[in-house]
Enzyme design. Structure first.
Site, PDB file in Angstrom:
ATOM      1  N   ASP A 179       0.872  -1.168   0.000  1.00 47.66           N
ATOM      2  CA  ASP A 179       0.000   0.000   0.000  1.00 47.66           C
ATOM      3  C   ASP A 179       0.910   1.219   0.000  1.00 47.66           C
ATOM      4  O   ASP A 179       1.598   1.497   0.994  1.00 47.66           O
ATOM      5  CB  ASP A 179      -0.889  -0.023   1.244  1.00 47.66           C
ATOM      6  CG  ASP A 179      -1.772   1.222   1.377  1.00 47.66           C
ATOM      7  OD1 ASP A 179      -1.639   2.164   0.546  1.00 47.66           O
ATOM      8  OD2 ASP A 179      -2.584   1.267   2.317  1.00 47.66           O
TER       9      ASP A 179
ATOM     10  N   SER B  90      -0.249  12.002 -16.212  1.00 47.36           N
ATOM     11  CA  SER B  90      -1.384  11.819 -17.116  1.00 47.36           C
ATOM     12  C   SER B  90      -1.568  13.106 -17.893  1.00 47.36           C
ATOM     13  O   SER B  90      -1.250  14.197 -17.396  1.00 47.36           O
ATOM     14  CB  SER B  90      -2.661  11.511 -16.323  1.00 47.36           C
ATOM     15  OG  SER B  90      -3.815  11.564 -17.155  1.00 47.36           O
TER      16      SER B  90
ATOM     17  N   THR C 116      -6.702   0.351 -20.548  1.00 49.57           N
ATOM     18  CA  THR C 116      -6.453  -0.335 -19.289  1.00 49.57           C
ATOM     19  C   THR C 116      -7.754  -0.391 -18.505  1.00 49.57           C
ATOM     20  O   THR C 116      -8.797   0.102 -18.941  1.00 49.57           O
ATOM     21  CB  THR C 116      -5.398   0.398 -18.434  1.00 49.57           C
ATOM     22  OG1 THR C 116      -5.945   1.647 -17.983  1.00 49.57           O
ATOM     23  CG2 THR C 116      -4.126   0.652 -19.228  1.00 49.57           C
TER      24      THR C 116
ATOM     25  N   TYR D 107      -8.654  13.674  -9.561  1.00 46.77           N
ATOM     26  CA  TYR D 107      -7.651  12.961 -10.350  1.00 46.77           C
ATOM     27  C   TYR D 107      -6.717  13.943 -11.059  1.00 46.77           C
ATOM     28  O   TYR D 107      -5.488  13.797 -11.013  1.00 46.77           O
ATOM     29  CB  TYR D 107      -8.342  12.058 -11.368  1.00 46.77           C
ATOM     30  CG  TYR D 107      -7.412  11.137 -12.118  1.00 46.77           C
ATOM     31  CD1 TYR D 107      -7.033   9.910 -11.580  1.00 46.77           C
ATOM     32  CD2 TYR D 107      -6.902  11.482 -13.371  1.00 46.77           C
ATOM     33  CE1 TYR D 107      -6.173   9.055 -12.261  1.00 46.77           C
ATOM     34  CE2 TYR D 107      -6.043  10.638 -14.053  1.00 46.77           C
ATOM     35  CZ  TYR D 107      -5.689   9.423 -13.496  1.00 46.77           C
ATOM     36  OH  TYR D 107      -4.830   8.587 -14.173  1.00 46.77           O
TER      37      TYR D 107
ATOM     38  N   ASN E 228       4.096   4.258 -10.257  1.00 50.22           N
ATOM     39  CA  ASN E 228       3.009   4.126 -11.223  1.00 50.22           C
ATOM     40  C   ASN E 228       1.641   3.935 -10.565  1.00 50.22           C
ATOM     41  O   ASN E 228       0.615   4.258 -11.163  1.00 50.22           O
ATOM     42  CB  ASN E 228       3.301   2.937 -12.145  1.00 50.22           C
ATOM     43  CG  ASN E 228       2.119   2.575 -13.013  1.00 50.22           C
ATOM     44  OD1 ASN E 228       1.800   3.255 -13.991  1.00 50.22           O
ATOM     45  ND2 ASN E 228       1.421   1.498 -12.650  1.00 50.22           N
TER      46      ASN E 228
ATOM     47  N   LYS F  84      -2.680  14.434 -10.527  1.00 53.47           N
ATOM     48  CA  LYS F  84      -1.721  14.230 -11.616  1.00 53.47           C
ATOM     49  C   LYS F  84      -1.004  15.525 -11.972  1.00 53.47           C
ATOM     50  O   LYS F  84       0.168  15.510 -12.372  1.00 53.47           O
ATOM     51  CB  LYS F  84      -2.438  13.651 -12.832  1.00 53.47           C
ATOM     52  CG  LYS F  84      -2.907  12.210 -12.633  1.00 53.47           C
ATOM     53  CD  LYS F  84      -1.760  11.272 -12.297  1.00 53.47           C
ATOM     54  CE  LYS F  84      -2.191   9.821 -12.235  1.00 53.47           C
ATOM     55  NZ  LYS F  84      -1.073   8.896 -11.956  1.00 53.47           N
TER      56      LYS F  84
END
Length: 258
Positions: free
Chosen positions: A64, A142, A190, A155, A91, A159
């Site tokens: 984790d 990203s 993905t 998100y 990653n 990023k």
């Protein structure tokens, strides 16, 4: 090529997708790779599917990345076994779609804790081992950290933080002989491309029309994890020894398009 012979790498979020593709590439080029994931059993199953010669140099780790003690234990184990860490690939992340009307500060903090804080936790744990002989750190950012998009505040903020974390860390760690760079994936096939209802984002009429037919993605196709493996391997290899603080968009040209 065997650019990573005798080198040791740790890749987080390596049980599947981009992380697994990067780990497989480093193994194929001779590296010893620790595949770390919150789902350690899945990481081991991924190793079991690798070519036999590569699998012998791969180790699955349940990790984790938000747990500082767990990260320190993982690095201590790598130190005990190999005495070095040449490559760290941060990653691991969780995907998120959050309409602004439904967003809570608690959910925002959950996403940023994994996607932003986790990368720093792993990096700080790895530094004492990496700085012995220098090394390369790679972040998975990203294109959503480079531009804005709807329903993406947690998100995209995380990023975007990764993008500038790379630049700041590159400045801090250069005197220690450590480079820091990032890849910024675009529309990659993905598990993260799954929508909340279970459908695949790339199968929607909007995506197939705007991104593919009318070439919002100039190359006219979605990407695959393997499309990230080559650029990632380059940035953590000696071929990129004079590159640091850079963000490489691997997106089929989306960010080049108006």
């Amino acid at each position: 090529m065997k650019r990573f012979e005798e080198q040791v790498a740790l890749v987080t979020g390596a049980a599947r997708g981009i992380g697994l593709a990067i780990a497989a590439r480093l193994l194929a080029e001779g590296g010893h790779v620790f595949l770390a994931d919150v789902d350690g059993d899945e990481a081991q199953r991924a190793i079991d599917r690798l070519p036999a010669g590569d699998a012998t140099r791969a180790t699955a780790v349940t990790l984790d990345i938000t747990d500082q003690s767990a990260c320190q234990r993982t690095l201590a184990s790598i130190d005990e076994e190999h005495g070095r860490l040449d490559v760290l690939v941060n990653n691991a992340a969780i995907h998120d779609l959050s309409p602004i009307g439904d967003l809570t500060i608690e959910h925002f903090r959950k996403v940023t804790r994994v996607n932003l804080d986790g990368a720093l936790v792993c990096t700080l744990a790895a530094l004492p081992l990496m700085e012995r002989s220098g090394g390369r750190i790679l972040m998975t950012a990203s294109i959503m950290g480079l531009v804005g998009s709807p329903d993406s505040l947690p998100y995209s903020t995380a990023k975007g933080g990764i993008v500038n974390m790379v630049r700041a860390l590159a400045c801090d760690l250069a005197p220690r002989g450590i480079t820091v760079n990032a890849i910024a994936p675009g529309a990659i096939d993905t598990r993260m491309a799954r929508l909340p209802d279970g459908s695949h984002e790339h199968d929607t009429e909007y995506f197939r029309t705007v991104y593919l037919k009318y070439r919002k993605i100039p190359l006219g196709r979605t990407g695959f994890p393997e499309d990230l493996a080559g650029p990632a391997a380059f940035l953590v290899s000696s071929d990129a020894a004079y590159i640091t603080g850079q963000i490489l968009a691997v997106d089929g040209g989306i960010t080049a398009n108006f």
